[in-house]
Motif scaffolding. Sequence first.
Motif, PDB file in Angstrom:
ATOM      1  N   VAL A  99       0.859  -1.184   0.000  1.00  0.00           N
ATOM      2  CA  VAL A  99       0.000   0.000   0.000  1.00  0.00           C
ATOM      3  C   VAL A  99       0.893   1.231   0.000  1.00  0.00           C
ATOM      4  CG1 VAL A  99      -1.652   1.357   1.350  1.00  0.00           C
ATOM      5  CG2 VAL A  99      -1.954  -1.109   1.127  1.00  0.00           C
ATOM      6  N   ALA A 100       0.577   2.194  -0.860  1.00  0.00           N
ATOM      7  CA  ALA A 100       1.358   3.428  -0.949  1.00  0.00           C
ATOM      8  C   ALA A 100       0.663   4.521  -0.142  1.00  0.00           C
ATOM      9  CB  ALA A 100       1.501   3.859  -2.408  1.00  0.00           C
ATOM     10  N   PRO A 101       1.175   4.874   1.039  1.00  0.00           N
ATOM     11  CA  PRO A 101       0.526   5.901   1.863  1.00  0.00           C
ATOM     12  C   PRO A 101       0.612   7.271   1.207  1.00  0.00           C
ATOM     13  CG  PRO A 101       2.652   5.324   2.784  1.00  0.00           C
ATOM     14  CD  PRO A 101       2.419   4.369   1.648  1.00  0.00           C
ATOM     15  N   ASP A 102      -0.336   8.139   1.554  1.00  0.00           N
ATOM     16  CA  ASP A 102      -0.331   9.488   0.982  1.00  0.00           C
ATOM     17  C   ASP A 102      -0.181  10.568   2.046  1.00  0.00           C
ATOM     18  OD1 ASP A 102      -2.790   9.423   2.209  1.00  0.00           O
ATOM     19  OD2 ASP A 102      -3.947  10.018   0.437  1.00  0.00           O
ATOM     20  N   GLY A 103       0.187  10.160   3.256  1.00  0.00           N
ATOM     21  CA  GLY A 103       0.430  11.134   4.307  1.00  0.00           C
ATOM     22  C   GLY A 103      -0.779  11.509   5.133  1.00  0.00           C
ATOM     23  N   THR A 104      -1.956  11.027   4.767  1.00  0.00           N
ATOM     24  CA  THR A 104      -3.143  11.331   5.557  1.00  0.00           C
ATOM     25  C   THR A 104      -3.165  10.444   6.801  1.00  0.00           C
ATOM     26  OG1 THR A 104      -4.423   9.778   4.207  1.00  0.00           O
ATOM     27  CG2 THR A 104      -4.520  12.097   3.603  1.00  0.00           C
ATOM     28  N   PRO A 105      -3.739  10.938   7.899  1.00  0.00           N
ATOM     29  CA  PRO A 105      -3.761  10.131   9.126  1.00  0.00           C
ATOM     30  C   PRO A 105      -4.631   8.897   8.974  1.00  0.00           C
ATOM     31  CG  PRO A 105      -5.063  12.130   9.393  1.00  0.00           C
ATOM     32  CD  PRO A 105      -4.355  12.264   8.083  1.00  0.00           C
ATOM     33  N   CYS A 111     -15.161   0.312  16.873  1.00  0.00           N
ATOM     34  CA  CYS A 111     -15.948  -0.879  16.549  1.00  0.00           C
ATOM     35  C   CYS A 111     -17.395  -0.552  16.208  1.00  0.00           C
ATOM     36  CB  CYS A 111     -15.915  -1.864  17.718  1.00  0.00           C
ATOM     37  SG  CYS A 111     -14.272  -2.523  18.093  1.00  0.00           S
ATOM     38  N   HIS A 112     -17.947   0.481  16.834  1.00  0.00           N
ATOM     39  CA  HIS A 112     -19.376   0.755  16.709  1.00  0.00           C
ATOM     40  C   HIS A 112     -19.710   1.876  15.739  1.00  0.00           C
ATOM     41  CE1 HIS A 112     -19.025  -1.323  20.662  1.00  0.00           C
ATOM     42  NE2 HIS A 112     -20.037  -1.979  20.152  1.00  0.00           N
ATOM     43  N   HIS A 113     -18.711   2.442  15.100  1.00  0.00           N
ATOM     44  CA  HIS A 113     -18.959   3.499  14.126  1.00  0.00           C
ATOM     45  C   HIS A 113     -18.022   3.313  12.931  1.00  0.00           C
ATOM     46  CE1 HIS A 113     -20.372   5.243  17.965  1.00  0.00           C
ATOM     47  NE2 HIS A 113     -21.315   5.773  17.215  1.00  0.00           N
ATOM     48  N   TYR A 114     -18.542   3.605  11.759  1.00  0.00           N
ATOM     49  CA  TYR A 114     -17.742   3.529  10.535  1.00  0.00           C
ATOM     50  C   TYR A 114     -17.873   4.841   9.780  1.00  0.00           C
ATOM     51  CZ  TYR A 114     -16.639   2.514   5.653  1.00  0.00           C
ATOM     52  OH  TYR A 114     -16.132   2.565   4.379  1.00  0.00           O
ATOM     53  N   SER A 115     -16.737   5.449   9.484  1.00  0.00           N
ATOM     54  CA  SER A 115     -16.712   6.685   8.709  1.00  0.00           C
ATOM     55  C   SER A 115     -16.108   6.374   7.347  1.00  0.00           C
ATOM     56  CB  SER A 115     -15.870   7.757   9.419  1.00  0.00           C
ATOM     57  OG  SER A 115     -16.410   8.063  10.686  1.00  0.00           O
ATOM     58  N   PRO A 116     -16.919   6.353   6.285  1.00  0.00           N
ATOM     59  CA  PRO A 116     -16.387   6.019   4.955  1.00  0.00           C
ATOM     60  C   PRO A 116     -15.252   6.957   4.564  1.00  0.00           C
ATOM     61  CG  PRO A 116     -18.789   6.054   4.936  1.00  0.00           C
ATOM     62  CD  PRO A 116     -18.364   6.633   6.251  1.00  0.00           C
ATOM     63  N   ASN A 117     -14.158   6.385   4.112  1.00  0.00           N
ATOM     64  CA  ASN A 117     -13.022   7.182   3.662  1.00  0.00           C
ATOM     65  C   ASN A 117     -12.182   6.337   2.729  1.00  0.00           C
ATOM     66  OD1 ASN A 117     -10.263   6.301   5.158  1.00  0.00           O
ATOM     67  ND2 ASN A 117     -12.041   5.858   6.450  1.00  0.00           N
ATOM     68  N   ALA A 118     -11.348   7.006   1.942  1.00  0.00           N
ATOM     69  CA  ALA A 118     -10.535   6.312   0.941  1.00  0.00           C
ATOM     70  C   ALA A 118      -9.051   6.455   1.229  1.00  0.00           C
ATOM     71  CB  ALA A 118     -10.863   6.834  -0.455  1.00  0.00           C
ATOM     72  N   THR A 119      -8.684   6.513   2.490  1.00  0.00           N
ATOM     73  CA  THR A 119      -7.271   6.524   2.858  1.00  0.00           C
ATOM     74  C   THR A 119      -6.607   5.242   2.356  1.00  0.00           C
ATOM     75  OG1 THR A 119      -7.792   7.779   4.862  1.00  0.00           O
ATOM     76  CG2 THR A 119      -5.662   6.657   4.790  1.00  0.00           C
ATOM     77  N   PRO A 120      -5.435   5.320   1.738  1.00  0.00           N
ATOM     78  CA  PRO A 120      -4.767   4.090   1.295  1.00  0.00           C
ATOM     79  C   PRO A 120      -4.629   3.085   2.435  1.00  0.00           C
ATOM     80  CG  PRO A 120      -3.685   5.986   0.334  1.00  0.00           C
ATOM     81  CD  PRO A 120      -4.695   6.528   1.306  1.00  0.00           C
ATOM     82  N   GLY A 121      -5.044   1.858   2.165  1.00  0.00           N
ATOM     83  CA  GLY A 121      -5.088   0.811   3.170  1.00  0.00           C
ATOM     84  C   GLY A 121      -6.483   0.549   3.685  1.00  0.00           C
ATOM     85  N   ALA A 122      -7.386   1.520   3.519  1.00  0.00           N
ATOM     86  CA  ALA A 122      -8.763   1.361   3.983  1.00  0.00           C
ATOM     87  C   ALA A 122      -9.611   0.672   2.920  1.00  0.00           C
ATOM     88  CB  ALA A 122      -9.368   2.721   4.327  1.00  0.00           C
ATOM     89  N   GLY A 199      -4.000   9.660  -5.734  1.00  0.00           N
ATOM     90  CA  GLY A 199      -3.259  10.885  -5.988  1.00  0.00           C
ATOM     91  C   GLY A 199      -3.992  11.748  -6.994  1.00  0.00           C
ATOM     92  N   ASN A 200      -3.532  12.964  -7.141  1.00  0.00           N
ATOM     93  CA  ASN A 200      -4.125  13.886  -8.112  1.00  0.00           C
ATOM     94  C   ASN A 200      -3.342  13.937  -9.413  1.00  0.00           C
ATOM     95  OD1 ASN A 200      -6.351  14.731  -6.547  1.00  0.00           O
ATOM     96  ND2 ASN A 200      -5.043  16.144  -5.398  1.00  0.00           N
ATOM     97  N   ALA A 201      -2.288  13.151  -9.492  1.00  0.00           N
ATOM     98  CA  ALA A 201      -1.493  13.027 -10.713  1.00  0.00           C
ATOM     99  C   ALA A 201      -0.889  11.633 -10.721  1.00  0.00           C
ATOM    100  CB  ALA A 201      -0.398  14.094 -10.756  1.00  0.00           C
ATOM    101  N   THR A 202      -0.405  11.217 -11.864  1.00  0.00           N
ATOM    102  CA  THR A 202       0.216   9.900 -11.938  1.00  0.00           C
ATOM    103  C   THR A 202       1.529   9.902 -11.159  1.00  0.00           C
ATOM    104  OG1 THR A 202       1.313  10.512 -14.003  1.00  0.00           O
ATOM    105  CG2 THR A 202      -0.814   9.397 -14.175  1.00  0.00           C
ATOM    106  N   PRO A 203       1.948   8.766 -10.634  1.00  0.00           N
ATOM    107  CA  PRO A 203       3.216   8.702  -9.883  1.00  0.00           C
ATOM    108  C   PRO A 203       4.400   9.098 -10.765  1.00  0.00           C
ATOM    109  CG  PRO A 203       1.896   6.722  -9.539  1.00  0.00           C
ATOM    110  CD  PRO A 203       1.251   7.470 -10.656  1.00  0.00           C
ATOM    111  N   ASP A 204       5.437   9.638 -10.136  1.00  0.00           N
ATOM    112  CA  ASP A 204       6.629  10.042 -10.889  1.00  0.00           C
ATOM    113  C   ASP A 204       7.294   8.846 -11.566  1.00  0.00           C
ATOM    114  OD1 ASP A 204       6.271  12.677 -10.115  1.00  0.00           O
ATOM    115  OD2 ASP A 204       7.545  12.475  -8.339  1.00  0.00           O
TER     116      ASP A 204
END
Length: 217
Positions: A99-105, A111-122, A199-204
């Motif tokens: 997984v390529a992290p993007d610096g977001t936390p 366990c009892h709540h789910y917040s939809p998000n697209a953080t790498p790894g999620a 990402g907002n652009a293709t990887p280098d």
Amino acid sequence: DVSNLGWKLAAVCEGWGGPSLLPSYHIERKPVAHRNTQFARAMADSIGRIELPENLEDENAAGDAARAVLGDRLYRHAATEFDIPGIHFGVYYAGSPIVAPDGTPAPPDDCHHYSPNATPGARAPHVWLENGVSIFDRFGRDFTLLRFGGGIDVSEIEAAAGKRGLPMAVIDVASEEARDLYARDLVLVRPDHHIAWRGNATPDDADSFIARVAGHA
């Protein structure tokens, strides 16, 4: 476990999975197993600590009241034990080598709540698209590169995936709601519907990028 391991076994059998792909199963899933079993053990222990009211077996008004009290306690315990969207949908693969992290936390682990998000790894979050189509129904069988809004040339990623033999479909998504939820213009989704990169652009270096998600880094 099956969805995580199945595509990795297939990748190795098909020849494009690298040496770090199968070991990533242990890295990704062991923390999840620990979290889930700790929660299950806590719930199993707590059921034995529920206090039984007096008069529970009495065939009178006091017995009816006691059984109502116990029923309420058991109901609240069951809700705590089984109403757990965070367990089912909130799995996050921290520190995965593929997984390529993007610096977001890291997303919250509740366990009892789910917040939809697209953080790498999620887990890729659900959103309805036009005509009532789920975004999941747009995903390919293998890797899916979501391109929101169009206009970004992804030919370098496609070429790198082709050289590596990594199967990948490019899907254009016009939904602004989906773009807001996924929070980047490009998002690579794995066969098990977890986010590998965004990402907002293709990887280098597209070749190194594809090598990483295929387990060759």
